[in-house]
Design a protein around this motif. Structure first.
Motif: not given
Length: 426
Positions: A35, A55, A81, A83, A150, A152
């Protein structure tokens, strides 16, 4: 998390975790993109099986027993990944931890840390042990990082792993987290001074005393030399680099280093801002304290540090210095002495002895076990340069130790390899 070792998967730990992936491919020790995130995969994970899931990335390895009484072990590395930010990072991190089936959610974690990374992102770190929900011996490390828009999450889980096997696996996981860059401008755990940082150089020290409980139920009086070695670039360290290379030292011994900046001008600075690394996962500690230059050193907050001048190349000593150590209490004692003799012709001799006693199991409190050992006499030649002394023995061995004298204009006390050595009277 779909496909990950979560509570949603029924069955035992081995059924859920120990399946070898037919399509596995060896992990490469290169930058990996996931990502918006990037990280460097340590070479230690090269022979692990790798599975790309919807994921995240799952790595695993089964370890065979090292002896006839050993048991098969398993290690799982999960890099989820990134989010979208949930708006409740602490709650999301707790849910991530509880989402791993083999890790009991009840009880307090063995360790729990929260703070910021060097890149300024909130980070949470948690370790849990010691039995999985399936009754297996377990250790788990969880890391969560919130970076702007995001979140992690990373995890290392070990089951039935022997201690000598688990240590390098944990260290490899720490190195992976150190290189984790949650956004494109991140540097990871890299102590890189910026423009305007730095301004000082040299070694400063202060004596710090304290009482510390020992293993025998007593208290030890500790007198240490707290040191700060500054580089003009903006780096500093609390330990002396072995080869004098500050930048190299701070890459490998990152938890002993930091970055500093003087505020208010180089000569008239009145504050010092510091960023140091608190643990191997990259938790950063930031501080801003009053700063002043004094006649013989500097003052940071309420602590005074004296300037430690380096020794000249080829400096010679004459005398014998001793370092004495010991601990004692109701259940026993241990102590010893190390001596180092340095002569003007560049030769050295050193020896050490250690003794111990234990009263454990004795009804009347008398000594039940005692022992003594002496290290063989070692001799050879020494060389001094700056803040280091190198001992080259007659058997061909070489040892380089940090060296400075806390008291100006006298060598009655030498700090060698971090230990206090007092000069013996003639």
């Amino acid at each position: 998390m779909t496909g990950s070792p979560s509570r949603r998967g029924a069955g035992g730990a081995w059924a859920a975790l120990a399946v070898l992936i037919a399509t596995a491919q060896p992990a490469r020790p290169a930058e990996t993109a996931l990502g918006v995130a990037r990280f460097d995969l340590p070479a230690a994970f090269e022979d692990w099986t790798r599975r790309e899931m919807s994921d995240g990335l799952l790595f695993q390895r089964v370890y065979e027993p090292s002896g006839p009484r050993g048991r098969k072990g398993l290690a799982i590395l999960l890099v989820a990944k990134p989010k979208p930010a949930s708006g409740a990072f602490d709650t999301a991190f707790t849910q991530f931890v509880r989402g791993i089936k083999q890790v009991p959610a009840e009880g307090k974690p063995l360790t729990a840390k929260a703070g910021e990374t060097l890149d300024g992102h909130p980070i949470r770190i948690e370790q849990r042990c010691c039995r999985s929900s399936d009754g297996l011996r377990m250790n788990a490390w969880f890391v969560g990082i919130a970076a702007g828009g995001s979140e992690h999450y990373l995890m290392l889980l070990t089951l039935q792993l022997e201690r000598e096997t688990e240590k390098p696996v944990r260290e490899a996981f720490e190195r992976l987290v150190q290189t984790y860059r949650a956004s494109k401008d991140d540097r990871g755990l890299a102590l890189a001074p910026r423009a305007g940082d730095g301004g000082m150089d040299g070694l400063y020290a202060r004596t710090e005393t304290r009482l510390m409980p020992n293993a025998f139920g007593g208290m030890d009086f500790i007198a240490d030399q707290e040191t700060l070695l500054f580089d003009k670039s903006g780096l500093y360290t609390t330990e002396m680099p072995r080869d004098g290379d500050m930048a190299g030292h701070c890459r490998t011994e990152v938890t002993t280093c930091g970055i500093y900046a003087l505020k208010g001008g180089w000569l008239s600075a009145n504050r010092i801002d510091r960023v140091e690394v608190e643990n191997q996962f990259g938790l950063a500690k930031r501080s801003s304290e009053a700063f002043a230059r004094t006649k013989d050193g500097i003052k940071i907050g309420d602590r005074r540090y004296a300037t430690m001048p380096p020794f000249a190349e080829g400096h010679r000593f004459s005398g014998t210095w001793s370092h004495t150590f010991g601990s004692s209490g109701p259940t026993g004692a241990v102590g010893g002495t190390r001596t180092l003799t340095l002569s003007p012709d560049g030769r050295f001799t050193r020896e050490s002895s250690t003794g111990f006693s234990s009263t454990g199991g004795s009804i009347d409190g008398g000594t039940t076990v005692a022992g003594h050992s002496r290290r063989p006499l070692q001799s050879g030649r020494y060389a001094v340069s700056g803040f280091r002394i190198t001992l080259s023995d007659e058997a061909g061995g070489t040892e380089s130790l940090s060296l400075f004298a806390p008291d100006r204009d006298t060598d009655k006390l030498l700090v060698i390899g971090g230990a206090n050595y007092l000069k013996q009277a003639k």
